[in-house]
Scaffold this active site. Structure first.
Site, PDB file in Angstrom:
ATOM      1  N   ASP A 110       7.070   0.551   8.742  1.00 25.89           N
ATOM      2  CA  ASP A 110       8.140  -0.418   9.004  1.00 25.89           C
ATOM      3  C   ASP A 110       9.198   0.040  10.003  1.00 25.89           C
ATOM      4  O   ASP A 110      10.087  -0.731  10.381  1.00 25.89           O
ATOM      5  CB  ASP A 110       8.814  -0.837   7.684  1.00 25.89           C
ATOM      6  CG  ASP A 110       9.333   0.348   6.858  1.00 25.89           C
ATOM      7  OD1 ASP A 110       9.740   1.367   7.453  1.00 25.89           O
ATOM      8  OD2 ASP A 110       9.330   0.246   5.617  1.00 25.89           O
ATOM      9  N   HIS A 125       0.878   6.668   9.337  1.00 26.84           N
ATOM     10  CA  HIS A 125       0.041   5.477   9.213  1.00 26.84           C
ATOM     11  C   HIS A 125       0.293   4.439  10.311  1.00 26.84           C
ATOM     12  O   HIS A 125      -0.042   3.273  10.148  1.00 26.84           O
ATOM     13  CB  HIS A 125       0.227   4.841   7.825  1.00 26.84           C
ATOM     14  CG  HIS A 125      -0.350   5.665   6.708  1.00 26.84           C
ATOM     15  ND1 HIS A 125      -0.087   5.435   5.368  1.00 26.84           N
ATOM     16  CD2 HIS A 125      -1.192   6.728   6.728  1.00 26.84           C
ATOM     17  CE1 HIS A 125      -0.739   6.320   4.631  1.00 26.84           C
ATOM     18  NE2 HIS A 125      -1.406   7.126   5.423  1.00 26.84           N
ATOM     19  N   ASN A 221      11.626   9.739  -7.485  1.00 31.29           N
ATOM     20  CA  ASN A 221      10.811   8.576  -7.819  1.00 31.29           C
ATOM     21  C   ASN A 221      11.217   8.102  -9.216  1.00 31.29           C
ATOM     22  O   ASN A 221      11.412   8.928 -10.095  1.00 31.29           O
ATOM     23  CB  ASN A 221       9.318   8.978  -7.818  1.00 31.29           C
ATOM     24  CG  ASN A 221       8.388   7.777  -7.694  1.00 31.29           C
ATOM     25  OD1 ASN A 221       8.533   6.801  -8.418  1.00 31.29           O
ATOM     26  ND2 ASN A 221       7.434   7.859  -6.775  1.00 31.29           N
TER      27      ASN A 221
HETATM   28  P1  OAD Z   1       2.830   2.980  -3.361  1.00 29.73           P
HETATM   29  O1  OAD Z   1       3.095   1.502  -3.508  1.00 29.73           O
HETATM   30  O2  OAD Z   1       1.512   3.504  -3.748  1.00 29.73           O
HETATM   31  O3  OAD Z   1       3.922   3.790  -4.209  1.00 29.73           O
HETATM   32  C1  OAD Z   1       5.294   3.498  -4.139  1.00 29.73           C
HETATM   33  C2  OAD Z   1       6.016   4.528  -4.985  1.00 29.73           C
HETATM   34  O4  OAD Z   1       7.415   4.335  -4.813  1.00 29.73           O
HETATM   35  C3  OAD Z   1       5.744   4.419  -6.483  1.00 29.73           C
HETATM   36  O5  OAD Z   1       5.441   5.720  -7.001  1.00 29.73           O
HETATM   37  C4  OAD Z   1       7.054   3.899  -7.065  1.00 29.73           C
HETATM   38  O6  OAD Z   1       7.313   4.403  -8.360  1.00 29.73           O
HETATM   39  C5  OAD Z   1       8.049   4.440  -6.078  1.00 29.73           C
HETATM   40  N1  OAD Z   1       9.310   3.678  -5.949  1.00 29.73           N
HETATM   41  C6  OAD Z   1       9.513   2.346  -6.081  1.00 29.73           C
HETATM   42  N2  OAD Z   1      10.786   2.027  -5.808  1.00 29.73           N
HETATM   43  C7  OAD Z   1      11.416   3.189  -5.471  1.00 29.73           C
HETATM   44  C8  OAD Z   1      12.744   3.522  -5.063  1.00 29.73           C
HETATM   45  N3  OAD Z   1      13.698   2.590  -4.920  1.00 29.73           N
HETATM   46  N4  OAD Z   1      13.019   4.833  -4.812  1.00 29.73           N
HETATM   47  C9  OAD Z   1      12.071   5.780  -4.925  1.00 29.73           C
HETATM   48  N5  OAD Z   1      10.804   5.518  -5.293  1.00 29.73           N
HETATM   49  C10 OAD Z   1      10.478   4.234  -5.565  1.00 29.73           C
HETATM   50  O7  OAD Z   1       3.202   3.369  -1.856  1.00 29.73           O
HETATM   51  P2  OAD Z   1       2.806   4.665  -1.017  1.00 29.73           P
HETATM   52  O8  OAD Z   1       2.799   5.885  -1.859  1.00 29.73           O
HETATM   53  O9  OAD Z   1       3.657   4.629   0.207  1.00 29.73           O
HETATM   54  O10 OAD Z   1      -1.374   2.960   3.345  1.00 29.73           O
HETATM   55  O11 OAD Z   1       1.346   4.321  -0.609  1.00 29.73           O
HETATM   56  C11 OAD Z   1       0.702   5.142   0.325  1.00 29.73           C
HETATM   57  C12 OAD Z   1      -0.131   4.338   1.248  1.00 29.73           C
HETATM   58  O12 OAD Z   1      -0.972   3.482   0.514  1.00 29.73           O
HETATM   59  C13 OAD Z   1       0.624   3.374   2.139  1.00 29.73           C
HETATM   60  O13 OAD Z   1       1.112   3.999   3.311  1.00 29.73           O
HETATM   61  C14 OAD Z   1      -0.406   2.374   2.470  1.00 29.73           C
HETATM   62  C15 OAD Z   1      -0.959   2.160   1.092  1.00 29.73           C
HETATM   63  O14 OAD Z   1      -2.169   1.636   1.007  1.00 29.73           O
HETATM   64  C16 OAD Z   1      -1.914   2.238   4.308  1.00 29.73           C
HETATM   65  O15 OAD Z   1      -1.584   1.091   4.534  1.00 29.73           O
HETATM   66  C17 OAD Z   1      -2.916   2.996   5.097  1.00 29.73           C
END
Ligand code: OAD
Length: 252
Positions: A110, A125, A221
């Site tokens: 983003d 990514h 987290n």
């Molecule tokens: P996820 O949606 O898998 O995980 C989001 C994480 O953020 C979760 O562990 C939540 O508990 C946490 N979370 C939510 N709100 C929060 C906040 N306000 N502060 C801190 N933490 C919070 O997203 P990613 O780990 O980014 O890839 O996923 C990794 C990749 O999977 C993405 O880049 C994307 C996706 O598929 C591609 O598109 C290639």
């Protein structure tokens, strides 16, 4: 009310010579960008990731994939960085002023870290604002829109279909970005893993690499992840709440 941060954590931050940070969708959540796989609210709530963010999904139904990204681009255009983003800008400024190396590695597409003002950002990514040709791979800056299929590439009679310049499931990460991220994880003194579920490889292995290299690893987290039990400090809460307080407690 949040408890005080452990003294040793503050000391580690103050004494670090190299700091690496990994962010995921959770870092943008408080800006109003949905995370990926949180039940109901996640971006994949209606579809399986493989049905939208994969090369074969684009081959099968390019228009659906293009439209889904158009919708996401619209969503992202209208959001602003949050307090967590700005705390990371502050952290980078403070550390650079002390000649401390600061590397911000993000899985987010983003661009909100850059919008907030961070300088040294590694995008693992890709970036949803960029568009490239699915056939020749060149980044496209202009195209003619249609309402039935993604625009065609206008370069050198290529004619391929345009797609977002992001990494899809099954695709490799940009090599240079990945190498830089791995190097930063392996040589940092402290590694912050913020708002990521650490489920998607290879980004998910960066905190583990830092742990193996004896760095202090901090997770921020609200929910547990597969690495929560292994990190040095698991700070349970939202990044927009914890990060500004951590910066103030360390350098305020
Ligand atoms: P996820 O949606 O898998 O995980 C989001 C994480 O953020 C979760 O562990 C939540 O508990 C946490 N979370 C939510 N709100 C929060 C906040 N306000 N502060 C801190 N933490 C919070 O997203 P990613 O780990 O980014 O890839 O996923 C990794 C990749 O999977 C993405 O880049 C994307 C996706 O598929 C591609 O598109 C290639």
């Amino acid at each position: 009310m949040m408890k005080r941060f452990p003294e040793d954590l503050i000391k580690s931050l103050r004494n670090a010579k190299r700091v690496a940070v990994l962010t995921g969708a959770g870092a943008s959540a408080e800006s109003g960008v949905p995370t990926f796989r949180e039940a109901q609210t996640g971006l994949w709530a209606e579809y399986r990731p493989e049905d939208l963010a994969a090369p074969y999904a684009f081959e099968k139904n390019p228009w659906r994939v293009w439209e889904w990204y158009e919708w996401r681009r619209g969503l992202i255009e209208n959001v602003m960085p949050n307090k967590g983003h700005y705390a990371l800008v502050e952290m980078e400024k403070l550390l650079k002023a002390q000649s401390v190396e600061f590397t911000l590695i993000t899985q987010n597409v983003d661009g909100l870290h850059q919008k907030a003002g961070n300088q040294n950002v590694i995008e693992l990514h890709g970036n949803i604002e960029r568009t490239k040709c699915a056939k020749c791979g060149k980044v496209a800056v202009r195209w003619q829109t249609t309402e039935t299929h993604p625009p065609h590439c206008l370069q050198d009679n290529c004619g391929g279909l345009l797609r977002p310049d992001v990494v899809w499931f099954g695709e490799s990460l940009p090599l240079e970005a990945l190498h830089k991220a791995m190097a930063a994880a392996q040589r940092c003194n402290i590694f912050l893993s913020i708002g990521t579920s650490t489920l998607v490889q290879p980004a998910a292995s960066l905190p583990t690499m830092a742990l193996d290299a004896k760095a202090v690893v901090v997770e921020i987290n609200p929910n547990p992840t597969p690495i929560t039990g292994r990190v040095t400090y698991a700070l349970e809460g939202l990044s927009g709440y914890i990060l500004p307080r951590l910066v103030a407690a360390t350098w305020g």
